[in-house]
Design a protein around this motif. Structure first.
Motif, short mmCIF file in Angstrom:
data_model
loop_
_atom_site.label_atom_id
_atom_site.label_comp_id
_atom_site.label_asym_id
_atom_site.label_seq_id
_atom_site.Cartn_x
_atom_site.Cartn_y
_atom_site.Cartn_z
N SER A 31 0.74 -1.24 -0.07
CA SER A 31 -0.06 0.05 -0.02
C SER A 31 0.66 1.15 0.02
N SER A 32 0.07 2.36 -0.62
CA SER A 32 0.99 3.67 -0.45
C SER A 32 1.41 4.06 0.74
N SER A 33 0.72 3.68 1.94
CA SER A 33 0.86 3.88 3.30
C SER A 33 2.16 3.40 3.81
N ALA A 34 2.88 2.46 3.00
CA ALA A 34 4.12 1.77 3.44
C ALA A 34 4.98 2.04 2.42
N TYR A 35 4.95 2.85 1.50
CA TYR A 35 5.76 2.96 0.20
C TYR A 35 7.34 3.29 0.62
N ALA A 36 7.60 4.11 1.68
CA ALA A 36 8.88 4.31 2.03
C ALA A 36 9.50 3.23 2.46
N SER A 37 8.97 2.48 3.49
CA SER A 37 9.47 1.35 3.89
C SER A 37 9.52 0.10 2.87
N ASN A 38 8.79 -0.20 2.19
CA ASN A 38 8.73 -1.26 1.05
C ASN A 38 9.87 -0.84 0.09
N THR A 39 10.06 0.54 -0.20
CA THR A 39 11.05 0.74 -1.17
C THR A 39 12.57 0.53 -0.73
N ALA A 40 12.65 0.77 0.62
CA ALA A 40 13.98 0.64 1.48
C ALA A 40 14.23 -0.94 1.47
N LEU A 41 13.00 -1.71 1.97
CA LEU A 41 13.17 -3.06 1.80
C LEU A 41 13.68 -3.93 0.72
N VAL A 42 12.96 -3.36 -0.25
CA VAL A 42 13.24 -4.21 -1.50
C VAL A 42 14.76 -3.79 -2.09
N ARG A 43 14.87 -2.36 -1.89
CA ARG A 43 16.28 -2.15 -2.21
C ARG A 43 17.32 -3.25 -1.52
N VAL A 44 17.26 -3.19 -0.12
CA VAL A 44 17.87 -4.17 0.52
C VAL A 44 17.93 -5.59 -0.13
N LEU A 45 16.78 -6.08 -0.45
CA LEU A 45 16.68 -7.47 -0.87
C LEU A 45 17.24 -7.44 -2.08
N ARG A 46 17.16 -6.80 -3.17
CA ARG A 46 17.57 -6.86 -4.45
C ARG A 46 19.26 -6.75 -4.25
N ASP A 47 19.71 -5.87 -3.46
CA ASP A 47 21.16 -5.82 -3.42
C ASP A 47 21.66 -7.18 -2.87
N ALA A 48 20.77 -7.86 -1.84
CA ALA A 48 21.59 -9.04 -1.37
C ALA A 48 21.58 -10.09 -2.30
N VAL A 49 20.21 -10.22 -2.97
CA VAL A 49 20.05 -11.01 -4.06
C VAL A 49 21.01 -11.07 -5.22
N GLY A 50 21.10 -9.94 -5.69
CA GLY A 50 21.95 -9.80 -6.88
C GLY A 50 23.51 -10.23 -6.32
N GLY A 51 23.67 -9.58 -5.14
CA GLY A 51 25.16 -9.80 -4.61
C GLY A 51 25.57 -11.44 -4.30
N ALA A 52 24.28 -12.41 -4.28
CA ALA A 52 24.42 -13.80 -4.09
C ALA A 52 24.40 -14.37 -5.59
N GLY A 53 24.69 -13.66 -6.59
CA GLY A 53 24.45 -14.17 -7.76
C GLY A 53 23.33 -14.62 -8.51
N LEU A 54 22.18 -14.30 -7.73
CA LEU A 54 20.72 -14.55 -8.46
C LEU A 54 20.40 -13.32 -9.29
N PRO A 55 19.30 -13.43 -10.17
CA PRO A 55 18.93 -12.15 -10.68
C PRO A 55 18.29 -11.34 -9.74
N ALA A 56 18.57 -10.21 -9.69
CA ALA A 56 17.93 -9.33 -8.68
C ALA A 56 16.38 -8.93 -9.12
N ASP A 57 16.01 -9.23 -10.17
CA ASP A 57 14.66 -8.87 -10.86
C ASP A 57 13.75 -9.91 -10.33
N ALA A 58 14.24 -10.86 -9.40
CA ALA A 58 13.45 -11.90 -8.91
C ALA A 58 12.58 -11.37 -7.79
#
Length: 430
Positions: A158-185
């Protein structure tokens, strides 16, 4: 790494582009062995803890906006991320690592009379879209479960959690990509408007399944308007029925825990039903215990008759109260003539989530569990146990109240489908 889009897709909307990227990522992660996926999940857990400050600061933006908008404290509680909650989320991810990988599991298999080997095996669903409200922990739970089961995930909070979700997904994508998986997962669906939700619901052929998590209005909208197949997660109008042969001390403990341990969740009790034969002994105790927990009782006339001299805040119940998922310090309450009358009430008003009976009678427990048709029926236990983590499934993707594909808390196996593998030796059909 990120799966690039080729030129023909450049003129598509951001939501559709994200779906194409997710589809490409899903094809890459589907065949990966468990060890590779688990390494990515461990990287996610570590990154969440390392970057907690960044996450909590983003969450504070959402909390400030919610308070300025007059959002209820129950919703703010669901929205809030503290350092302790972030650590708990990271711990949940590590719990998922320890769970068996369902992909490749042989559901059934046999050698046919003609010598053909037939196996039905679990495979990822593909691209899973999650549409959810207010709770940023769902962002991580959903991503972890989808990755472990070999799926790519499109997250639309929801838009009410937009800043939180944006930060979380940024962390998730960095970690996934750093582990050699496609970040777009793992992707946050672009846009904050309802148009992005509508586009996601119409992305049939790109998105394999949608799972809505939230209030009745959100779920109804997704179920009725989506062209993508939907696994329906329901609201939680949960009941606690105190039988004629209940242990009173146990009944009070279960009632208060079911209602007040955490009110803003779908497995919190919203209705109390009391057998008439035990009402004189139980209802005054229940009212005092609920009062101590800060719960307002929306009472029928028979419950209200016990209110005099009680500490409880008691208001008259209306027809609307019996169908309400309060998600607050409120509970509807009624006296019923029999177990069958309790079942009749539940059948009329339940959302099909969780119902509990408190009784020392095996016969009553057996009849209640046979007659009540909800995802979970608890005997002498709190409704709060209906939860993937409590059931040992790890972080859940949601609680399905439908009867097709999945029902109840959805863990890793519920995020898979199956396919048949037929192995012959030059077999042809005559």
């Amino acid at each position: 790494m990120t799966s690039p889009l080729s030129a023909p897709f450049d003129n598509l909307s951001p939501v559709v582009q994200a779906a194409y990227r997710a589809r490409a990522a899903a094809a890459e992660i589907a065949p990966l062995p468990r060890a590779v996926k688990d390494d990515a999940l461990l990287a996610i857990a570590d990154a969440l803890e390392v970057r907690t400050k960044e996450i909590v600061e983003a969450n504070a933006e959402d909390i400030a906006k919610a308070r300025a908008a007059g959002t209820s404290e129950a919703i703010i509680d669901r929205l809030t991320l503290t350092p302790e909650r972030v650590r708990a989320i990271a711990s949940d991810v590590r719990d998922v690592v320890s769970l068996p990988d369902p992909v490749g599991e042989v559901v059934r298999g046999s050698t046919l009379p003609n010598g053909i080997d037939l196996r039905q095996v679990r495979v990822p669903l593909g691209v899973v879209g999650i549409i959810y409200e207010a709770r940023p922990n769902v962002t991580v739970d959903a991503a972890a479960l989808c990755l472990k089961s070999g799926n790519a995930v499109l997250l639309r909070g929801s838009s009410s959690a937009y800043a939180s979700n944006t930060a979380l997904v940024r962390v998730l994508r960095d970690a996934v990509g750093g582990a050699g998986l496609p970040a777009d997962a793992v992707q946050l669906v672009p846009g904050e408007s309802r148009d992005s939700v509508s586009e996601l619901m119409r992305a049939r052929g790109l998105v394999d399944v949608l799972i809505p998590r939230g209030g009745a209005s959100l779920i109804k909208t997704v179920v009725e308007q989506s062209t993508v197949p939907v696994i329906e997660t329901g609201t939680g109008n949960c009941h606690v029925y105190v039988d004629a042969e209940a242990d009173l001390d146990m009944a009070v403990e279960i009632l208060v825990n079911s209602k007040a341990q955490r009110v803003s969740v779908c497995n919190a009790a919203e209705t109390l039903l009391v057998h008439q034969d035990i009402a004189d002994a139980f209802v005054p105790r229940a009212l005092d215990a609920l009062a101590e927990a800060g719960v307002t009782v929306h009472a029928d006339e028979r419950i209200a008759a016990y209110a005099e001299g009680s500490k409880a805040t008691v208001v008259p119940a209306t027809a609307e109260d019996w169908e309400t998922e309060y998600l607050s310090y409120d509970i509807a309450a009624a006296v019923v003539d029999s177990l069958d009358k309790a079942v009749e009430h539940i059948r009329l008003w339940t959302s099909g989530h969780t119902e509990a009976i408190v009784t020392t009678s095996q016969q009553a427990a057996r009849r209640f569990t046979q007659l009540v048709d909800s995802t979970t029926v608890a005997v002498n236990a709190s409704t709060r146990f209906t939860d993937g983590g409590q059931f040992g499934f790890g972080a859940e993707i949601g609680i399905s109240t439908q009867k097709l594909h999945a029902r109840g808390p959805m863990g890793l196996p519920e995020l898979t489908s199956t396919k048949y593998i037929v192995t012959g030796d030059g077999h042809t059909r005559g």
